[in-house]
Scaffold this motif. Structure first.
Motif, short mmCIF file in Angstrom:
data_model
loop_
_atom_site.label_atom_id
_atom_site.label_comp_id
_atom_site.label_asym_id
_atom_site.label_seq_id
_atom_site.Cartn_x
_atom_site.Cartn_y
_atom_site.Cartn_z
N GLU A 4 0.86 -1.18 0.00
CA GLU A 4 0.00 0.00 0.00
C GLU A 4 0.89 1.23 0.00
O GLU A 4 1.91 1.26 0.70
N ILE A 5 0.49 2.25 -0.76
CA ILE A 5 1.30 3.46 -0.88
C ILE A 5 0.45 4.67 -0.50
O ILE A 5 -0.67 4.84 -1.02
N SER A 6 0.97 5.50 0.39
CA SER A 6 0.25 6.70 0.80
C SER A 6 0.31 7.77 -0.29
O SER A 6 1.08 7.67 -1.25
N GLN A 7 -0.45 8.81 -0.09
CA GLN A 7 -0.32 10.01 -0.89
C GLN A 7 0.95 10.73 -0.46
O GLN A 7 1.39 10.60 0.69
N PRO A 8 1.58 11.53 -1.33
CA PRO A 8 2.73 12.32 -0.90
C PRO A 8 2.27 13.48 -0.02
O PRO A 8 1.15 13.97 -0.17
N ALA A 9 3.13 13.89 0.89
CA ALA A 9 2.83 15.02 1.78
C ALA A 9 4.10 15.82 2.03
O ALA A 9 5.21 15.29 1.92
N ASN A 10 3.92 17.08 2.36
CA ASN A 10 5.05 17.93 2.72
C ASN A 10 5.49 17.63 4.14
O ASN A 10 4.65 17.38 5.02
N LYS A 19 9.46 16.03 0.90
CA LYS A 19 8.22 15.33 0.57
C LYS A 19 8.34 13.94 1.16
O LYS A 19 9.41 13.31 1.07
N LYS A 21 6.46 9.96 1.66
CA LYS A 21 5.48 8.99 1.19
C LYS A 21 5.74 7.71 1.96
O LYS A 21 6.89 7.31 2.15
N HIS A 134 9.04 2.30 -8.21
CA HIS A 134 7.88 3.18 -8.07
C HIS A 134 8.22 4.61 -8.51
O HIS A 134 7.41 5.27 -9.17
N TYR A 135 9.40 5.08 -8.15
CA TYR A 135 9.83 6.43 -8.51
C TYR A 135 10.50 6.49 -9.89
O TYR A 135 10.89 7.57 -10.33
#
Length: 189
Positions: A4-10, A19, A21, A134-135
């Motif tokens: 499972e992958i979260s949304q990116p956040a500051n 950033k 994740k 993923h990146y």
């Protein structure tokens, strides 16, 4: 691999603006701390969790010093720290503290792990290959002193190894000596 992958956040931090994740692999939740833009060759630190060092500032290891040096490097040169939830070379916090108790009795870190029925290092790095894919990262400069990390990655070409030079203290001299002499860590001085 079901991740499972979260949304990116500051994440503003005392080291800079990043950033983040999260990547959930079973019960383990790993964190990517990134500073973009990435170049063709991305600076990457793979850091395994060390609660006693990273959070409490234990002097028995060099983990916090390596993490802080890496975050400063990434802030200045861009790239990412991949923070893996592999406490105590992946033996878990309870066993790590039991290993500490054995170290208090004179065992070195490897001997203590063996006394508890573990290998010297139980960590694995498959999730790192997943994260790099993923990146879309195929070439990296790896911030490490650990040769196992140099050999453990399959999904990206390691262009350069960037050593992390940390000054020993009276509490971690023997620990660093074991890492260098028995585990082959490339401790540049």
């Amino acid at each position: 691999m079901n991740i499972e992958i979260s949304q990116p956040a500051n994440l503003p931090s005392r080291f800079g603006m990043f950033k983040v994740k999260a990547f959930k692999e079973g019960a383990k939740e790993h964190l990517v701390i990134a500073k973009e833009p990435f170049g063709e060759v991305v600076n990457v630190r793979i850091h395994s969790e060390c609660l006693t060092g990273d959070a409490i500032g234990s002097l028995k290891c060099d983990c916090r010093d390596q993490l802080e040096a890496s975050l400063k490097y990434i802030e200045e040169h861009n790239g990412m720290v991949i923070y893996l939830r592999q406490e105590g070379r992946n033996i878990g916090l309870l066993n790590k503290i039991n290993a500490y108790a054995l170290q208090d009795k004179g065992f070195d870190t490897i001997e203590a792990n063996h006394q508890l029925g573990f290998k010297a290092d139980e960590r694995t790095y498959e999730i790192v290959d997943f994260i790099l894919k993923h990146y879309g990262i195929t070439k990296i400069n790896l911030l490490t002193n650990n040769p196992k990390k140099l050999m453990g990655l399959k999904g990206a070409q390691i262009v350069n190894r960037i050593p992390i030079v940390i000054k020993a203290n009276k509490y971690n001299e023997d620990y660093l000596k074991v890492k260098k002499e028995q585990m082959g860590h490339l401790l540049d001085k």
